[in-house]
Design an enzyme around this catalytic site. Structure first.
Site, PDB file in Angstrom:
ATOM      1  N   ASN A 137     -69.240 -91.948 -10.525  1.00 34.95           N
ATOM      2  CA  ASN A 137     -68.092 -92.247  -9.623  1.00 34.95           C
ATOM      3  C   ASN A 137     -68.224 -90.874  -8.713  1.00 34.95           C
ATOM      4  OD1 ASN A 137     -65.419 -92.372  -8.454  1.00 34.95           O
ATOM      5  ND2 ASN A 137     -64.488 -91.965 -10.438  1.00 34.95           N
ATOM      6  N   TRP A 138     -68.467 -90.892  -7.671  1.00 34.90           N
ATOM      7  CA  TRP A 138     -68.710 -89.827  -6.541  1.00 34.90           C
ATOM      8  C   TRP A 138     -67.046 -89.263  -6.074  1.00 34.90           C
ATOM      9  CZ3 TRP A 138     -73.761 -91.179  -3.635  1.00 34.90           C
ATOM     10  CH2 TRP A 138     -74.518 -91.133  -4.453  1.00 34.90           C
ATOM     11  N   LYS A 139     -66.261 -90.176  -6.564  1.00 34.76           N
ATOM     12  CA  LYS A 139     -64.739 -89.901  -5.985  1.00 34.76           C
ATOM     13  C   LYS A 139     -64.776 -89.441  -4.665  1.00 34.76           C
ATOM     14  CE  LYS A 139     -63.666 -88.406 -10.576  1.00 34.76           C
ATOM     15  NZ  LYS A 139     -62.587 -87.560 -11.501  1.00 34.76           N
TER      16      LYS A 139
HETATM   17  C1  PEP Z   1     -64.138 -90.299 -13.800  1.00 37.28           C
HETATM   18  O1  PEP Z   1     -63.755 -89.940 -12.779  1.00 37.28           O
HETATM   19  O2  PEP Z   1     -64.174 -91.427 -14.121  1.00 37.28           O
HETATM   20  C2  PEP Z   1     -64.574 -89.003 -14.821  1.00 37.28           C
HETATM   21  C3  PEP Z   1     -64.843 -89.648 -16.100  1.00 37.28           C
HETATM   22  O3  PEP Z   1     -64.546 -87.889 -14.218  1.00 37.28           O
HETATM   23  P1  PEP Z   1     -65.120 -86.632 -15.118  1.00 37.28           P
HETATM   24  O4  PEP Z   1     -66.799 -86.996 -15.589  1.00 37.28           O
HETATM   25  O5  PEP Z   1     -65.296 -85.648 -14.096  1.00 37.28           O
HETATM   26  O6  PEP Z   1     -64.380 -86.290 -16.181  1.00 37.28           O
END
Ligand code: PEP
Length: 255
Positions: A11-13
């Site tokens: 998930n690159w957000k």
């Molecule tokens: C996410 O945004 O789904 C996530 C799990 O982020 P991170 O891996 O940065 O905690």
């Protein structure tokens, strides 16, 4: 029971310009063009979806949207529909990520509408659930997850289970640098699986894929993925770095 192929989603957000997204997609395709033992999916921002889809086509690497609106078209400035995600090349979509719930006010009812939109178009929904730290400390974790599942999945048919995936993402572990322990993850995944089958009546014959998300990194992914209850991981921060993301994918291949 149908086998549950490990699924690793990045998930690159709200990160990466189109050119960066394309470079990363190209590198992934080169590394995982013939991998059948793990399913790799990336979720770039909307602006990169179509360009990335051109790179991923004919490869086993899948494409996901991060979010969409539940109407199919119309006067909804700033939104995109599930039809648009499909048109841009997505076979998957995230739904109900905790950042959508907490920052953009998404309710379980909204999430349920989105889940139905995805099902109608044959897009695999990755439905995110998880408790906040306050809820965990108040021993409300199971109640919160039960509510998110029962409302979020309302009205789905018993056999639809192969068309969606649950991602258990404790809010307190997302972007925190601290992951839930394998024991904590296993306990909640078992609860989710049991609730899907016994509580909500989904088909046990097909099996459910349940991912863990929350500060997954190369140094903890192997341990998490070796848990029997963990069918894959949803990775945020560590999916932005090619080496880290590959190390996580490789640990899924070894698990
Ligand atoms: C996410 O945004 O789904 C996530 C799990 O982020 P991170 O891996 O940065 O905690």
């Amino acid at each position: 029971m149908i086998s549950r192929l490990p699924l690793v989603i990045g998930n690159w957000k709200m990160n990466m310009q189109v050119s960066q997204a394309c470079d990363m997609a190209q590198s992934l395709v080169s590394n995982y063009s013939a991998t059948e033992d793990v399913e790799v999916v990336i979720a770039p921002p909307h602006t990169s979806l179509y360009s990335v889809s051109q790179i991923l086509k004919d490869s086993p690497v899948g494409l996901a949207g991060q979010n969409f609106y539940y109407e199919s078209n119309g006067a909804f400035t700033g939104e995109v529909s599930i039809d648009m995600l499909k048109d841009a090349g997505c076979g998957f979509t995230l739904i109900g990520h905790s950042e959508r719930r907490s920052m953009f006010g998404e309710s379980d009812e909204t999430i349920n509408k989105k889940v139905h939109c995805a099902m109608d178009l044959g897009i695999t929904a990755v439905i995110c659930v998880g408790e906040t730290l306050m809820e965990r400390e108040a021993e409300l974790t199971l109640d919160v997850i039960e509510t998110q599942l029962s409302k979020g999945l309302a009205g789905l048919s018993g056999d639809s289970i192969s068309n969606w995936v649950i991602a258990y993402e404790p809010v307190w572990a997302i972007g925190a640098g601290v992951n839930a322990t394998p024991e904590q993850v296993s306990e909640i995944h078992k609860f989710i699986r049991n609730y899907l089958f016994q509580g909500l009546g989904f088909s046990e014959r097909i099996g459910a894929r349940i991912l863990y998300g929350g500060s997954v990194k190369p140094d903890n992914s192997g341990q998490l993925l070796r848990e029997k209850e963990v069918d894959g991981v949803l990775v945020g921060g560590a999916s932005l770095d090619f080496e880290s993301f590959c190390a996580i994918i490789n640990s899924a291949l070894e698990s």
